[in-house]
Design a protein around this motif. Structure first.
Motif: not given
Length: 448
Positions: A51-62, A260-267
Motif C-alpha cells: 500500500a505505502a510503496v507500490l500504491l503510494q497510500a496516504t496516511p488516511t488510506q493506511m 520508517a520509510t518516509r521520515t527515517l528513509g528506510l528501505s
C-alpha cells in the motif's frame, strides 16, 4: 573437550518431564503456530508496504486499510460466538488457516493481472479480519481443549515463544523476499505456510465436551453471553483496559511503516531487519513472562506490559532521523513486542480461567468485540493525526494515552488485585442449561 559443552547444551535443551511440549496434541499446535507466525511476518510487512510503496497510500488510506481489518470484529464477533458454542472448534480453525492462504494469495494474482488497487487491499483486509473473527476465536478455545486451565498462562507464554521465534527470523527473511520478489509476490510464501499450518492442525487431538441443546435460541444465547461478561467485574475491567490499549496501538501502527520509510528513509529490507527487534522483545517476554506473572500476579504483570508499550511509542515520537532514528525504531519494536506479550498472555489466561466451558465461545467473541471496538476509531484518528500534524503526532498520542492507562489500571483494584488465576464457580452445570439468566462468577481473592 567438546563433550562437556555438548552435554550441557543437550541438558539445557532437554524437556522437563512435565513440559507441555511432551504432549502430542500441544506439540502439533505449537508447530502450527510457529509456521503460520513465520508466514504472518511476511504479510505484516508486505501488505502495508504494498500500500505505502507500490500504491503510494496516504496516511488516511493506511488508516482505512487497518480499519477494514477491524470492521469484521465489530460486525460478526457476537454472532460468531454463539455459533462457535454450537460447533466443533478445530475444524473452524483449520478452515480459517486455509481461507487465509487463498486470501493473501489473491494480492499477487491481482497485481499480475493489473487489478491491484487500494480497494482490492481493503477487500483483502476485510476478509482477513473476518477469518480472524471466527477462526481466531476458535483457535483460542482449542487451546483450552488441549491444555489444563491451571497451565493456561504457561501455554500462552509458549505460544508467544513460537510466535517470537518466527518474529526473530521472519522479518529479515521477509525483507529479503520483498527485495528480490517484490512485496506482492512475497505474500505467496505466507499462503504456502498457512496451508502447511492447516495440514498440521488436522492431526491435533482435542477434548471437547459439546452437548447440543434442543432449546437453543440464537438471540437468547447471544444475550446470555453478553450478560455473562457484563456480570464479571474482572472481565469488564479487562475489556476497558485492553480496549484502550488497542486504540493506542492502532493509532500508532497505521503510521509505523510510513514513518520508517518516509521520515527515517528506510528501505523495505531495512524495515524488515528492524522488525527483528520485535522478535527479540517477544522472545524475552515469552521466556520470562510466565515467571514474571507468577511473581507479580497476572493483573500487575498486565499493567507492566502497558507501561513498556507506552515507553516505546513515546521514544519513537522523539527520535531524530538518521542512525539514531533507525536505532529508535528497532528499540520501539523491541519494547512493543515485550509489552504486548506480557499483556496478552495474562489477558487471555485470565478471561479463559474465569469462564465455564459452555460459555467460552461467547465470552471469547464478546471480549474480542469489546476490545476491538476502540481500534477502528484509533486507526482513523492515527491516520488523521498523521496527515494533519505529521507522522510523529500519532506516536506521541499513543504513548501519552497509554501512559494515562497505566496510571488508571494500576489504581483499579480489580486489575491490580489479581495475584493468581481465578476459577469459575462451577463447570457450567444446570444454571447454564437453559441460560435464561447467567449468574456472575465470583471475582478472584483481592480483586473484588
Amino acid at each position: 573437550m567438546l563433550s562437556n559443552p555438548l552435554q550441557r547444551l543437550r541438558a539445557w535443551l532437554r524437556l522437563a518431564p512435565d513440559d507441555l511440549l511432551r504432549d502430542f496434541s500441544y506439540r502439533r499446535l505449537f508447530g502450527s503456530i510457529l509456521i503460520s507466525s513465520f508466514g504472518g511476518q511476511v504479510t505484516m510487512l508486505a501488505l502495508p508496504l504494498t500500500a505505502a510503496v507500490l500504491l503510494q497510500a496516504t496516511p488516511t488510506q493506511m488508516g482505512w486499510l487497518t480499519a477494514m481489518e477491524i470492521l469484521p470484529f465489530v460486525l460478526f464477533s457476537l454472532p460468531a460466538g454463539v455459533w462457535l458454542d454450537r460447533v466443533r472448534k478445530l475444524p473452524v480453525y483449520v478452515a480459517g488457516e486455509t481461507l487465509l492462504a487463498f486470501t493473501v494469495a489473491s494480492v499477487p494474482l491481482a497485481w499480475h493481472l493489473g487489478w491491484l488497487s487500494m480497494g482490492w487491499l481493503y477487500a483483502v483486509g476485510f476478509m482477513l479480519g473476518t477469518v480472524y473473527t471466527t477462526a481466531g476465536s476458535a483457535a483460542q478455545i482449542v487451546l483450552t481443549q488441549v491444555v489444563p486451565r491451571e497451565r493456561l498462562v504457561e501455554a500462552h507464554a509458549k505460544n508467544a515463544l513460537a510466535s517470537s521465534g518466527a518474529e526473530v527470523a521472519g522479518p529479515g527473511a521477509a525483507g529479503l523476499l520483498i527485495k528480490f520478489l517484490g512485496a506482492p509476490l512475497a505474500l505467496l510464501v505466507d499462503a504456502v505456510l498457512l496451508l502447511v499450518s492447516a495440514l498440521i492442525l488436522r492431526g491435533v487431538r482435542v477434548h471437547e465436551r459439546r452437548t447440543p441443546r434442543p432449546d437453543a435460541h440464537f438471540w437468547r444465547d447471544l444475550r446470555s453471553g453478553v450478560r455473562f461478561v457484563a456480570g464479571q467485574r474482572l472481565l469488564v475491567a479487562l475489556a476497558l483496559a485492553v480496549g484502550t490499549w488497542q486504540m493506542c496501538h492502532h493509532a500508532a501502527i497505521v503510521v509505523q511503516i510510513l514513518f520508517a520509510t518516509r521520515t527515517l528513509g528506510l528501505s523495505a529490507q531495512a524495515v524488515g531487519l528492524c522488525y527483528v527487534g520485535l522478535g527479540v522483545g517477544t522472545v524475552l517476554a515469552s521466556i520470562f513472562g510466565h515467571r514474571l506473572s507468577a511473581r507479580l500476579g497476572p493483573g500487575p504483570c498486565l499493567v507492566v506490559g502497558f507501561a513498556i508499550c507506552s515507553a516505546g511509542w513515546l521514544l519513537l515520537s522523539l527520535v531524530p532521523s538518521g542512525t539514531w532514528g533507525v536505532l529508535g525504531f528497532g528499540l520501539m519494536l523491541t519494547l512493543f513486542g515485550t509489552g504486548a506479550v506480557l499483556i496478552f498472555i495474562n489477558f487471555l489466561a485470565l478471561r479463559q480461567a474465569v469462564t465455564p466451558e459452555p460459555l467460552l465461545g461467547r465470552m471469547t467473541s464478546t471480549m474480542r468485540w469489546l476490545i476491538l471496538l476502540p481500534a477502528g476509531p484509533g486507526a482513523l484518528l492515527g491516520g488523521w493525526l498523521g496527515e494533519t500534524f505529521g507522522l510523529r503526532a500519532p506516536l506521541a498520542f499513543a504513548g501519552s494515552a497509554c501512559a494515562l492507562l497505566v496510571v488508571l489500571a494500576w489504581r483499579h483494584p480489580v486489575i491490580r488485585g489479581v495475584r493468581e488465576l481465578p476459577r469459575p464457580d462451577d463447570d457450567g452445570g444446570d444454571w447454564l442449561g437453559a441460560e435464561a439468566g447467567v449468574r456472575p462468577v465470583p471475582g478472584p481473592a483481592g480483586g473484588g
